[in-house]
Design a protein around this motif. Sequence first.
Motif, PDB file in Angstrom:
ATOM      1  N   GLU A 112       0.840  -1.200   0.000  1.00 54.35           N
ATOM      2  CA  GLU A 112       0.000   0.000   0.000  1.00 54.35           C
ATOM      3  C   GLU A 112       0.883   1.262   0.000  1.00 54.35           C
ATOM      4  OE1 GLU A 112      -3.834   1.827   0.407  1.00 54.35           O
ATOM      5  OE2 GLU A 112      -3.272  -0.219  -0.033  1.00 54.35           O
ATOM      6  N   GLU A 113       1.895   1.242   0.863  1.00 54.64           N
ATOM      7  CA  GLU A 113       2.776   2.401   0.991  1.00 54.64           C
ATOM      8  C   GLU A 113       3.529   2.668  -0.325  1.00 54.64           C
ATOM      9  OE1 GLU A 113       5.676   2.060   4.090  1.00 54.64           O
ATOM     10  OE2 GLU A 113       6.262   4.172   3.927  1.00 54.64           O
ATOM     11  N   SER A 130       2.623   1.804  -3.258  1.00 56.39           N
ATOM     12  CA  SER A 130       1.684   2.223  -4.295  1.00 56.39           C
ATOM     13  C   SER A 130       1.392   3.727  -4.190  1.00 56.39           C
ATOM     14  CB  SER A 130       0.437   1.355  -4.178  1.00 56.39           C
ATOM     15  OG  SER A 130      -0.684   2.054  -4.512  1.00 56.39           O
ATOM     16  N   ILE A 131       1.427   4.252  -2.962  1.00 50.04           N
ATOM     17  CA  ILE A 131       1.213   5.696  -2.777  1.00 50.04           C
ATOM     18  C   ILE A 131       2.363   6.487  -3.416  1.00 50.04           C
ATOM     19  CG2 ILE A 131       1.107   7.545  -1.033  1.00 50.04           C
ATOM     20  CD1 ILE A 131      -0.358   5.458   0.756  1.00 50.04           C
ATOM     21  N   TRP A 132       3.578   5.958  -3.267  1.00 51.07           N
ATOM     22  CA  TRP A 132       4.731   6.648  -3.881  1.00 51.07           C
ATOM     23  C   TRP A 132       4.688   6.563  -5.399  1.00 51.07           C
ATOM     24  CZ3 TRP A 132       7.680   9.924  -1.460  1.00 51.07           C
ATOM     25  CH2 TRP A 132       7.824   9.824  -0.070  1.00 51.07           C
ATOM     26  N   GLU A 184       2.371   6.865  -7.542  1.00 54.25           N
ATOM     27  CA  GLU A 184       1.534   7.787  -8.317  1.00 54.25           C
ATOM     28  C   GLU A 184       2.276   9.065  -8.735  1.00 54.25           C
ATOM     29  OE1 GLU A 184      -2.510   7.652  -6.817  1.00 54.25           O
ATOM     30  OE2 GLU A 184      -2.823   9.491  -7.969  1.00 54.25           O
ATOM     31  N   TYR A 200       2.308   3.434 -13.464  1.00 59.07           N
ATOM     32  CA  TYR A 200       1.752   3.165 -12.137  1.00 59.07           C
ATOM     33  C   TYR A 200       1.444   1.665 -11.997  1.00 59.07           C
ATOM     34  CZ  TYR A 200      -1.541   3.399  -8.232  1.00 59.07           C
ATOM     35  OH  TYR A 200      -2.177   3.201  -7.048  1.00 59.07           O
ATOM     36  N   ASN A 258       3.234  -1.189  -9.619  1.00 58.36           N
ATOM     37  CA  ASN A 258       2.422  -2.005  -8.705  1.00 58.36           C
ATOM     38  C   ASN A 258       2.620  -3.494  -8.973  1.00 58.36           C
ATOM     39  OD1 ASN A 258       1.402  -0.002  -7.183  1.00 58.36           O
ATOM     40  ND2 ASN A 258      -0.594   0.103  -8.197  1.00 58.36           N
TER      41      ASN A 258
END
Length: 398
Positions: free
Chosen positions: A196-197, A199-201, A203, A267, A271
Amino acid sequence: MYIRSIELENFRNYRRLDLEVEPSVNVFFGANAQGKTNIIEAIYLCTSTHSHRTSKDQELITHGEHDYKVKLKLTSSYNAYDESVSVIYTDGTNKNGDLSPSKKAKKTVFHDDVPYEKMSEYFGIFNAVIFAPEDLMLIKEGPSVRRKYLNVLLSQVKPMYFHELTTFARLLMNRNRIIKNARIKNSKVMDSALKEELSIWSEPMARAAARIIRDRYIFSLRIDAFARKHHESISHSSETLFVKYKTCVPVDMLENFNEEKVVEYLYQKWNDSVEDDFQHGITNFGPQRDDLLMSLDGDGLRMFASQGQQRSAALSMKLAELDVVREETKDSPVLLLDDVFGELDAQRRRCLLSEIGDAQIFITCTDKSFIEQELVDSMQENSKIAFFEVVKGAVTRV
Ligand SMILES: Nc1ncnc2c1ncn2[C@@H]1O[C@H](COP(=O)(O)OP(=O)(O)OP(=O)(O)O)[C@@H](O)[C@H]1O
Ligand SMILES: [Mg+2]
């Protein structure tokens, strides 16, 4: 834009230099290891904020000192206004050489004595193109040299590019650090919180990467066309040079570039590759692996070309850089020719000299008589050649 004067303090073997130069041709001659390239290096530093020879600013400080300063006084070709640019670096040590608790190594760039917080705003103020023996590395070395070529060129002509580049580098470093730290804690499995963390980076990283890729692609097409034209004249049309951008995005996406689609693609890729990156401890996919592929009539230059062909290709790439800067800035950058008269044969020297136009040039050589006539032949009427003798960090106009 041209340089009126060069001031150095504690730079390489110059404790102090105050030198007025000519707006046309300036030749620095002298025996080896006297400080000719050091002057070229100082000028180039004011363009890219980095030396073309080393990434370590510490090496540029005169031995035994703690800071250097380079200042160029300039005159703009547009309005004849006087300007100045300077670079000041301090290594953060006190006079005894101890690290003082309050100081850190720091480099600051100035335009008209005003410090710039953001390098992206500084780029493009003073443009120079350097031709040096190191150019051959463009052909012989790995992809990072060619990425640097693209990065320096694009940053000069497109300040937003540099902004995206530093944003991407910062995000990538963060992503890699998170991966590494997670592996230190548990090297076998990655948990969903980590996914999750990351994936935030991904973007904002994808946004910056897409813009970098777009600019590199667009400019690589122009570099390709310019470099081919120059190579044709250097090699008397006997061979054709191709320069192609190699990146992580499929060719059709590049050709029909749509920023949103590329962002989405990158992205997704980051992922999807998250497990793989975790296993390797680093982000593998992305423009940090980009390259420029160069070939002569279909054969890779690095592996198959002769020394002479490689030299011609390197020179063509540099002349292409000159063309792009000229076209984008509608002005001639300052030309820095370090030792190229010793390195290039007569035909390549002629090609280079024919491109000079009305640019201000700085040339270094060991023997001035060797280049005097060629220079006179290639120069425009009324241009003045200034000769400077360099001996042990002292420069005398002769
Ligand atoms: N940080 C430094 N402090 C003091 N001197 C330095 C420093 N870095 C390099 N030098 C000196 O600078 C000289 C080399 O300067 P430079 O590379 O400009 O030579 P050059 O005149 O271009 O020679 P060549 O003709 O061989 O290319 C050497 O004498 C070297 O010891
Ligand atoms: Mg030299």
